[in-house]
Design an enzyme around this catalytic site. Structure first.
Site, PDB file in Angstrom:
ATOM      1  N   ASP A  39      15.117 -26.762 -27.772  1.00  0.00           N
ATOM      2  CA  ASP A  39      15.099 -27.684 -26.464  1.00  0.00           C
ATOM      3  C   ASP A  39      15.069 -27.696 -25.081  1.00  0.00           C
ATOM      4  OD1 ASP A  39      14.913 -29.535 -28.792  1.00  0.00           O
ATOM      5  OD2 ASP A  39      16.898 -30.558 -29.009  1.00  0.00           O
ATOM      6  N   HIS A 243      10.192  -1.897 -11.689  1.00  0.00           N
ATOM      7  CA  HIS A 243      10.489  -3.788 -12.545  1.00  0.00           C
ATOM      8  C   HIS A 243      11.800  -3.241 -13.013  1.00  0.00           C
ATOM      9  CE1 HIS A 243       5.893  -3.660 -12.450  1.00  0.00           C
ATOM     10  NE2 HIS A 243       6.564  -3.762 -11.501  1.00  0.00           N
ATOM     11  N   ASP A 260      13.869  -6.295  -3.795  1.00  0.00           N
ATOM     12  CA  ASP A 260      12.880  -6.591  -3.890  1.00  0.00           C
ATOM     13  C   ASP A 260      12.630  -7.759  -4.729  1.00  0.00           C
ATOM     14  OD1 ASP A 260       9.737  -6.735  -4.432  1.00  0.00           O
ATOM     15  OD2 ASP A 260       9.361  -5.123  -5.112  1.00  0.00           O
ATOM     16  N   ASP A 271       6.878 -11.308  -0.010  1.00  0.00           N
ATOM     17  CA  ASP A 271       7.051  -9.878  -0.771  1.00  0.00           C
ATOM     18  C   ASP A 271       7.663  -9.355  -0.832  1.00  0.00           C
ATOM     19  OD1 ASP A 271       6.815  -8.270  -3.733  1.00  0.00           O
ATOM     20  OD2 ASP A 271       4.932  -7.822  -3.551  1.00  0.00           O
ATOM     21  N   HIS A 350       2.566   4.362  -7.753  1.00  0.00           N
ATOM     22  CA  HIS A 350       2.875   3.283  -7.739  1.00  0.00           C
ATOM     23  C   HIS A 350       1.507   3.497  -6.585  1.00  0.00           C
ATOM     24  CE1 HIS A 350       5.072   1.320  -5.033  1.00  0.00           C
ATOM     25  NE2 HIS A 350       6.152   1.842  -5.141  1.00  0.00           N
ATOM     26  N   HIS A 354      -0.997  -4.495  -2.386  1.00  0.00           N
ATOM     27  CA  HIS A 354      -1.722  -5.800  -3.536  1.00  0.00           C
ATOM     28  C   HIS A 354      -1.902  -7.201  -2.527  1.00  0.00           C
ATOM     29  CE1 HIS A 354       1.803  -7.675  -3.609  1.00  0.00           C
ATOM     30  NE2 HIS A 354       2.106  -6.568  -4.422  1.00  0.00           N
ATOM     31  N   HIS A 361       0.950 -10.515  -7.337  1.00  0.00           N
ATOM     32  CA  HIS A 361      -0.201 -10.133  -7.566  1.00  0.00           C
ATOM     33  C   HIS A 361      -1.644 -11.270  -7.653  1.00  0.00           C
ATOM     34  CE1 HIS A 361       1.990  -6.608  -8.886  1.00  0.00           C
ATOM     35  NE2 HIS A 361       2.813  -6.628  -7.685  1.00  0.00           N
ATOM     36  N   GLU A 384       4.164  -0.937   0.716  1.00  0.00           N
ATOM     37  CA  GLU A 384       4.688  -1.243   0.202  1.00  0.00           C
ATOM     38  C   GLU A 384       4.681   0.377  -0.419  1.00  0.00           C
ATOM     39  OE1 GLU A 384       4.891  -2.762  -4.252  1.00  0.00           O
ATOM     40  OE2 GLU A 384       3.549  -4.247  -3.369  1.00  0.00           O
ATOM     41  N   TYR A 388      10.762   8.133  -5.344  1.00  0.00           N
ATOM     42  CA  TYR A 388      11.608   7.687  -6.638  1.00  0.00           C
ATOM     43  C   TYR A 388      11.701   8.876  -6.842  1.00  0.00           C
ATOM     44  CZ  TYR A 388       9.476   3.511  -5.742  1.00  0.00           C
ATOM     45  OH  TYR A 388       8.494   2.169  -4.698  1.00  0.00           O
ATOM     46  N   ARG A 406      11.638   2.094  -1.933  1.00  0.00           N
ATOM     47  CA  ARG A 406      10.181   1.591  -1.204  1.00  0.00           C
ATOM     48  C   ARG A 406      11.288   0.629   0.092  1.00  0.00           C
ATOM     49  NH1 ARG A 406       9.822  -0.150  -5.984  1.00  0.00           N
ATOM     50  NH2 ARG A 406      10.702  -2.683  -6.382  1.00  0.00           N
ATOM     51  N   GLU A 408       8.542  -2.525   1.895  1.00  0.00           N
ATOM     52  CA  GLU A 408       7.463  -3.631   1.573  1.00  0.00           C
ATOM     53  C   GLU A 408       7.518  -4.475   2.366  1.00  0.00           C
ATOM     54  OE1 GLU A 408       7.753  -5.377  -2.279  1.00  0.00           O
ATOM     55  OE2 GLU A 408       5.629  -5.892  -1.698  1.00  0.00           O
TER      56      GLU A 408
END
Ligand code: GLY
Ligand code: MN
Ligand code: MN
Length: 437
Positions: A39, A243, A260, A271, A350, A354, A361, A384, A388, A406, A408
């Site tokens: 619930d 991610h 991030d 972002d 990557h 975006h 995105h 960004e 890596y 990274r 960004e």
């Protein structure tokens, strides 16, 4: 109370949308409200297309647009239900939909399937996204088939041509209105503050989830809806998982931490990614690699200008990254060879950014046919680049193994210089080290 909406802005968008639809109708439907478990409920977050056009925040809603008709904007919503409202809050109901949200007519959501056949008569085209809700797809199909005879007798068309709504709405959402830019700026400002707090709190032994709590807590404290996407806090090699949202490990001395995270403020999300040393000081190899990524990001931001192709920033970012990696002995051979062979993709896999807006995105096409589209004032995008270097890599010098970086930012394309909406967030080596102290 209309806490997050500006009825005038939504009405103006609807007018433009009805114009853009031409002779076709459109049916925009919110996705179902999923429960977390048993619930327990998630807080409902309206689908961006529907919010953009209506400002309606509750679940179980569909907006039907019928250009040129007497009822061009119809909302199907949850009707008033005092018993249910005790549990889940006051509903606007049908009267609210008409009086406060500008609907020309409003019906209970449960009547959507049975009313569609009549309401779609006269429209040969329909903007509708198939595949999101199988039972609604079937209702629509049944409505059209069920009314075929009547429509033929009336000499009326029924939809036989279907268009994904993203095509028209994406173009509208891509060019931000001034008020949308201000919300993105505020989201960026709050997010920058959160990243500075994270840098100040990170030290050996602090867990990734503690950093997440600081960041997400700040978003809420400042009146944001929370993170616009699940916050990523990756210490050490976890930064190489693009991610990574487990956020469960302790930060270790000598490692970097990649965060991030972007605040969603009144439906618009920032972002931002920053990568900082857990100990407060970059090591030599970390510093070298960080500077390559920063140089790449600055060069890419400089491409966010009206008239430049969207794709340019990626090509520029890649070139600077590859130059840096060749210099540091991570890649071998010439810069051009590594770009042509895409050998760099081993460490940069990557894209460089975006669109950004209601969705992290965001909506809008990146290509016109086979050509990368030119940037226009009012577009907002992220920039960004990252590098890596996985642990145990067999090609890069071991000093770089397990380092993920990274950087960004969010950038508004203007008629002049790129406007970095997240400029308050430190990113030079000196500024990041100062914020970590
Ligand atoms: N935070 C998701 C992205 O950077 O695309
Ligand atoms: Mn991004
Ligand atoms: Mn991001």
């Amino acid at each position: 109370m209309l806490p997050h909406t500006d009825p005038v802005a939504h009405a103006a968008r609807r007018a433009r949308y009805l114009e853009a639809l031409g002779p076709a109708a459109a049916l925009i439907v919110a996705p179902p409200h999923h429960h977390r478990n048993a619930d327990a409920e998630y807080r409902y977050r309206q689908a961006s297309d529907l919010f953009y056009l209506t400002g309606w925040e509750d679940p179980e809603v569909a907006a039907l647009f019928r250009p040129g008709s007497e009822l061009p904007f119809i909302l199907f919503v949850q009707p008033k239900d005092p018993e249910r409202e005790v549990w889940t809050g006051v509903r606007e109901g049908l009267a609210g939909a008409r009086e406060r949200y500008g609907a020309d007519a409003a019906f209970p959501y449960s009547e959507l399937g049975s009313r569609l056949g009549t309401l779609l008569q006269g429209y040969a085209g329909l903007h509708y996204r198939f595949g999101d809700d199988a039972s609604l797809d079937e209702s629509l199909n049944r409505a059209i088939r069920g009314h075929a005879k009547v429509a033929a007798r009336n000499g009326c068309a029924l939809p036989y041509s279907f268009v994904d709504p993203g095509k028209t709405l994406g173009e509208m959402r891509l060019l931000k209105e001034p008020a949308e830019v201000e919300l993105l700026r505020e989201a960026g400002r709050i997010s920058a503050e959160a990243h500075v707090l994270a840098m100040g709190a990170g030290r050996p032994g602090v867990h990734e989830y503690e950093v997440e709590a600081i960041v997400d807590g700040h978003f809420r404290r400042k009146g944001g809806n929370g993170p616009g996407y699940t916050t990523i806090v990756g210490g050490g090699k976890n930064a190489c998982i693009l991610h990574y949202i487990t956020n469960r490990e302790a930060l270790r001395d000598g490692e970097l931490c990649l965060v991030d995270a972007g605040c969603e403020y009144r439906y618009y999300t920032a972002d931002i990614t920053r990568t900082w040393p857990v100990s407060g000081r970059f090591s030599g190899p970390q510093r070298d690699l960080y500077q390559v990524v920063l140089d790449s990001q600055l060069a890419a931001i400089d491409c966010a200008r009206a008239g430049r192709a969207y794709r340019d920033m990626h090509d520029v970012a890649v070139r600077v990254l590859v130059e840096g990696m060749v210099k540091l002995g991570i890649l071998h051979g010439s810069v051009d060879e590594n770009i042509v062979s895409e050998a760099y993709r081993r460490y940069y896999m990557h894209g460089t950014g975006h669109w950004l807006g209601l969705d992290v995105h965001d909506a809008g096409a990146y290509w016109h046919g086979f050509a990368s589209r030119p940037l226009e004032p009012g577009m907002v995008l992220t920039v960004e680049p990252g590098l890596y270097i996985p642990e145990g890599d067999t090609l890069a010098p071991s000093a770089f193994h397990g380092i993920g970086i990274r950087i960004e930012d969010d950038v508004l394309v203007t008629t002049g210089e790129p406007d970095v909406l997240t400029r308050d967030c430190p990113k030079t080596i000196a500024d990041v080290e100062a914020a970590c102290r």
